[in-house]
Design a protein around this motif. Structure first.
Motif, PDB file in Angstrom:
ATOM      1  N   LEU A  53      24.746 -28.502 -14.322  1.00  0.00           N
ATOM      2  CA  LEU A  53      26.141 -28.344 -14.330  1.00  0.00           C
ATOM      3  C   LEU A  53      26.597 -27.432 -15.524  1.00  0.00           C
ATOM      4  O   LEU A  53      27.434 -26.662 -15.291  1.00  0.00           O
ATOM      5  CB  LEU A  53      26.871 -29.640 -14.369  1.00  0.00           C
ATOM      6  CG  LEU A  53      28.586 -29.474 -13.972  1.00  0.00           C
ATOM      7  CD1 LEU A  53      28.792 -28.754 -12.790  1.00  0.00           C
ATOM      8  CD2 LEU A  53      28.986 -30.881 -13.958  1.00  0.00           C
ATOM      9  N   ALA A  54      26.046 -27.809 -16.662  1.00  0.00           N
ATOM     10  CA  ALA A  54      26.325 -26.928 -17.823  1.00  0.00           C
ATOM     11  C   ALA A  54      25.950 -25.472 -17.595  1.00  0.00           C
ATOM     12  O   ALA A  54      26.723 -24.708 -17.904  1.00  0.00           O
ATOM     13  CB  ALA A  54      25.586 -27.674 -19.122  1.00  0.00           C
ATOM     14  N   ALA A  55      25.062 -25.098 -16.877  1.00  0.00           N
ATOM     15  CA  ALA A  55      24.375 -23.803 -16.692  1.00  0.00           C
ATOM     16  C   ALA A  55      25.407 -23.126 -15.774  1.00  0.00           C
ATOM     17  O   ALA A  55      25.693 -21.711 -15.855  1.00  0.00           O
ATOM     18  CB  ALA A  55      23.018 -23.771 -16.047  1.00  0.00           C
ATOM     19  N   ASP A  56      25.870 -24.027 -14.731  1.00  0.00           N
ATOM     20  CA  ASP A  56      26.884 -23.406 -13.795  1.00  0.00           C
ATOM     21  C   ASP A  56      28.115 -22.954 -14.447  1.00  0.00           C
ATOM     22  O   ASP A  56      28.541 -21.898 -14.392  1.00  0.00           O
ATOM     23  CB  ASP A  56      26.940 -24.370 -12.880  1.00  0.00           C
ATOM     24  CG  ASP A  56      27.929 -23.858 -11.755  1.00  0.00           C
ATOM     25  OD1 ASP A  56      27.803 -22.558 -11.088  1.00  0.00           O
ATOM     26  OD2 ASP A  56      28.626 -24.636 -11.027  1.00  0.00           O
ATOM     27  N   THR A  57      28.604 -23.949 -15.343  1.00  0.00           N
ATOM     28  CA  THR A  57      29.885 -23.605 -16.149  1.00  0.00           C
ATOM     29  C   THR A  57      29.750 -22.415 -16.987  1.00  0.00           C
ATOM     30  O   THR A  57      30.673 -21.555 -17.312  1.00  0.00           O
ATOM     31  CB  THR A  57      30.301 -24.775 -16.801  1.00  0.00           C
ATOM     32  OG1 THR A  57      29.493 -25.303 -17.551  1.00  0.00           O
ATOM     33  CG2 THR A  57      30.581 -26.099 -15.657  1.00  0.00           C
ATOM     34  N   ALA A  61      31.917 -19.119 -16.800  1.00  0.00           N
ATOM     35  CA  ALA A  61      32.613 -18.504 -18.336  1.00  0.00           C
ATOM     36  C   ALA A  61      32.196 -17.178 -18.476  1.00  0.00           C
ATOM     37  O   ALA A  61      33.005 -16.374 -18.873  1.00  0.00           O
ATOM     38  CB  ALA A  61      32.247 -19.704 -19.333  1.00  0.00           C
ATOM     39  N   ALA A  62      30.803 -16.894 -18.501  1.00  0.00           N
ATOM     40  CA  ALA A  62      30.618 -15.582 -18.837  1.00  0.00           C
ATOM     41  C   ALA A  62      31.024 -14.602 -17.845  1.00  0.00           C
ATOM     42  O   ALA A  62      31.267 -13.441 -18.183  1.00  0.00           O
ATOM     43  CB  ALA A  62      29.118 -15.631 -18.678  1.00  0.00           C
ATOM     44  N   ALA A  63      31.051 -15.069 -16.385  1.00  0.00           N
ATOM     45  CA  ALA A  63      31.907 -13.877 -15.356  1.00  0.00           C
ATOM     46  C   ALA A  63      33.239 -13.728 -15.730  1.00  0.00           C
ATOM     47  O   ALA A  63      33.443 -12.651 -15.549  1.00  0.00           O
ATOM     48  CB  ALA A  63      31.496 -14.748 -14.300  1.00  0.00           C
ATOM     49  N   LEU A  64      33.801 -14.705 -16.182  1.00  0.00           N
ATOM     50  CA  LEU A  64      35.302 -14.547 -16.628  1.00  0.00           C
ATOM     51  C   LEU A  64      35.559 -13.676 -17.617  1.00  0.00           C
ATOM     52  O   LEU A  64      36.243 -12.599 -17.684  1.00  0.00           O
ATOM     53  CB  LEU A  64      36.050 -15.913 -16.715  1.00  0.00           C
ATOM     54  CG  LEU A  64      36.224 -16.703 -15.604  1.00  0.00           C
ATOM     55  CD1 LEU A  64      37.019 -17.916 -16.293  1.00  0.00           C
ATOM     56  CD2 LEU A  64      37.501 -15.987 -14.501  1.00  0.00           C
ATOM     57  N   PRO A 213      33.577 -27.318 -23.488  1.00  0.00           N
ATOM     58  CA  PRO A 213      33.167 -26.338 -22.555  1.00  0.00           C
ATOM     59  C   PRO A 213      34.388 -25.871 -21.925  1.00  0.00           C
ATOM     60  O   PRO A 213      35.330 -26.757 -21.176  1.00  0.00           O
ATOM     61  CB  PRO A 213      31.967 -26.544 -21.631  1.00  0.00           C
ATOM     62  CG  PRO A 213      31.392 -27.555 -22.338  1.00  0.00           C
ATOM     63  CD  PRO A 213      32.424 -28.414 -23.047  1.00  0.00           C
ATOM     64  N   VAL A 214      34.925 -24.721 -21.954  1.00  0.00           N
ATOM     65  CA  VAL A 214      36.353 -24.224 -21.630  1.00  0.00           C
ATOM     66  C   VAL A 214      36.378 -24.478 -20.008  1.00  0.00           C
ATOM     67  O   VAL A 214      37.452 -25.176 -19.576  1.00  0.00           O
ATOM     68  CB  VAL A 214      36.538 -22.754 -21.726  1.00  0.00           C
ATOM     69  CG1 VAL A 214      37.926 -22.238 -21.132  1.00  0.00           C
ATOM     70  CG2 VAL A 214      36.388 -22.291 -23.323  1.00  0.00           C
ATOM     71  N   VAL A 215      35.345 -24.276 -19.131  1.00  0.00           N
ATOM     72  CA  VAL A 215      35.550 -24.349 -17.714  1.00  0.00           C
ATOM     73  C   VAL A 215      35.739 -25.857 -17.468  1.00  0.00           C
ATOM     74  O   VAL A 215      36.357 -26.510 -16.702  1.00  0.00           O
ATOM     75  CB  VAL A 215      34.340 -23.704 -16.874  1.00  0.00           C
ATOM     76  CG1 VAL A 215      34.510 -23.977 -15.367  1.00  0.00           C
ATOM     77  CG2 VAL A 215      34.421 -22.274 -17.243  1.00  0.00           C
ATOM     78  N   VAL A 216      34.833 -26.783 -18.129  1.00  0.00           N
ATOM     79  CA  VAL A 216      34.657 -28.088 -17.730  1.00  0.00           C
ATOM     80  C   VAL A 216      36.173 -28.744 -18.353  1.00  0.00           C
ATOM     81  O   VAL A 216      36.901 -29.686 -17.819  1.00  0.00           O
ATOM     82  CB  VAL A 216      33.888 -28.689 -18.953  1.00  0.00           C
ATOM     83  CG1 VAL A 216      33.946 -30.348 -18.636  1.00  0.00           C
ATOM     84  CG2 VAL A 216      32.483 -28.471 -18.229  1.00  0.00           C
TER      85      VAL A 216
END
Length: 401
Positions: A53-57, A61-64, A213-216
């Motif tokens: 899940l950390a890798a997913d978020t 974040a990198a995509a944004l 983590p921002v997305v979390v």
């Protein structure tokens, strides 16, 4: 699973009041015991995020961040005339956020509402959502309960019949269910109104943390907000505006607005299921939804920028015969954020005199850039059909799965 403090429940008793439409038998069943939720404090929550899940978020974040860099490159640094593209992304996000609540409105009606020429209540409501998004971004550096109230005020002050509730915590019970007279049997009964102010203070203290983590953090804050349901109306749209404030405040998206709500719109069933799972103590589904929505926002947003930029370039080609001093050139960049306009708008927002505004509209129409659709002698309105088509096609691509 990503464990978060679960919402508790407390027993209450409901005495239903006749509404003039519900039968006596149903009214009798409407009164009785029910349970409302009690929000936990999350300001000190320490997440234990699984590696996958950390890798997913992190990927989301990198995509944004890449999307923001791309938008910055297209929007202004290499071509200042493309600056209004940021405004159209903001309007796209506001429209997507409203569509989640079935406030559907076409690009033309939205544009007409922005120049006070629409008869659509939905269009005016979506324009209010644009104002709430603008307020949210303006308040990104001061995220507290006063900022949330201001976002809500901007949202509801433009919604007919709801003005008195604008910028006010609710003072009554709200629930999500099929009955308007009783919370009994509802899928979610929000906390009692007296619990809202303290719950929101706790939430906004969580939002201001800078160690997550921002997305979390954005996903959890959004889920907490929606389950508290602090307002009598407009909770979803205000909650999604808050997300954009967080993305701006955390410096993840600084130059434009990523259409994250468009990503959530792709599968609203899973979105609402994720909010339920969060309430029960599992934040993983809502974090996964936000990660997917962020990746979609980055990809779809970049395509939308390209499509709109192409329309502007085609219009520029059609205007090749106009002299450089022609008023139409001043109007061209404004067509992205205002694909439907009139002479009054050009006078008020572009600074053209009455005759210059009329000249510009005539030049753009003669070049095949704008079309006049009213056929009237007065109160005439012009539109850019290509830009409207791009926006409507984007909205069509968001049809729910």
């Amino acid at each position: 699973m990503l464990q978060v403090p679960a919402f508790r429940h407390e027993a209450e008793y409901w005495m239903a009041e006749p509404d003039g439409m519900t039968s006596r038998a149903r009214m009798a069943a409407a009164s009785g015991p029910y349970r409302s939720t009690v929000p936990p404090q999350i300001v000190g929550w320490a997440p234990d995020v699984a590696a996958d899940l950390a890798a997913d978020t992190e990927e989301a974040a990198a995509a944004l961040s890449r999307f923001d860099d791309y938008a910055r490159a297209v929007l202004g640094e290499s071509s200042p005339s493309l600056g209004p593209m940021s405004s159209i992304l903001l309007r796209t996000e506001s429209t997507s956020s409203s569509q989640i609540e079935d406030l559907t409105v076409g690009a033309r009606q939205l544009a007409l509402a922005e120049i006070d020429q629409s008869t659509s209540d939905n269009a005016r409501t979506v324009v209010a959502n644009v104002r709430a998004m603008e307020a949210a971004l303006d308040l990104a550096d001061n995220l507290d309960t006063a900022a949330v109230l201001e976002m809500h005020r901007a949202l509801l002050s433009g919604q007919r019949g709801r003005e008195e509730h604008a910028g006010q915590w609710r003072d009554q019970l709200v629930w999500i269910g099929t009955s308007s007279v009783t919370p009994r049997g509802a899928s979610h009964v929000a906390p009692q109104a007296a619990l809202v102010p303290e719950a929101m203070e706790d939430l906004m203290a969580f939002v201001r943390r800078d160690d997550l983590p921002v997305v979390v953090q954005a996903a959890v804050a959004h889920a907490q907000f929606e389950n508290i349901h602090p307002f009598s109306d407009g909770n979803g749209r205000t909650g999604r505006a808050l997300v954009h404030s967080m993305l701006r405040a955390k410096r993840l998206v600084t130059s434009t607005t990523a259409p994250v709500s468009a990503g959530l719109l792709k599968d609203t069933d899973r979105y609402f299921q994720a909010l339920t799972a969060y309430r029960d103590g599992d934040a993983r589904p809502i974090v996964e939804q936000f990660s997917a929505a962020s990746r979609f926002a980055a990809s779809a947003g970049a395509r939308l920028i390209d499509d709109l930029a192409a329309q502007l370039e085609q219009s520029r080609d059609r205007m090749a015969g106009l002299r450089p001093q022609a008023s139409a050139w001043k109007v061209l960049p404004h067509l992205l954020s205002h694909p439907v306009l009139n002479a009054s708008y050009l006078s008020a927002q572009v600074g053209l005199g009455a005759q210059s505004a009329q000249n510009a509209l005539g030049q753009l129409a003669d070049a095949g850039v704008l079309e006049e659709r009213t056929g009237l002698r007065r109160n005439r309105v012009w539109q850019h059909p290509g830009i409207l088509a791009v926006l409507d096609q984007f909205a069509q691509s968001l049809i729910r799965t």
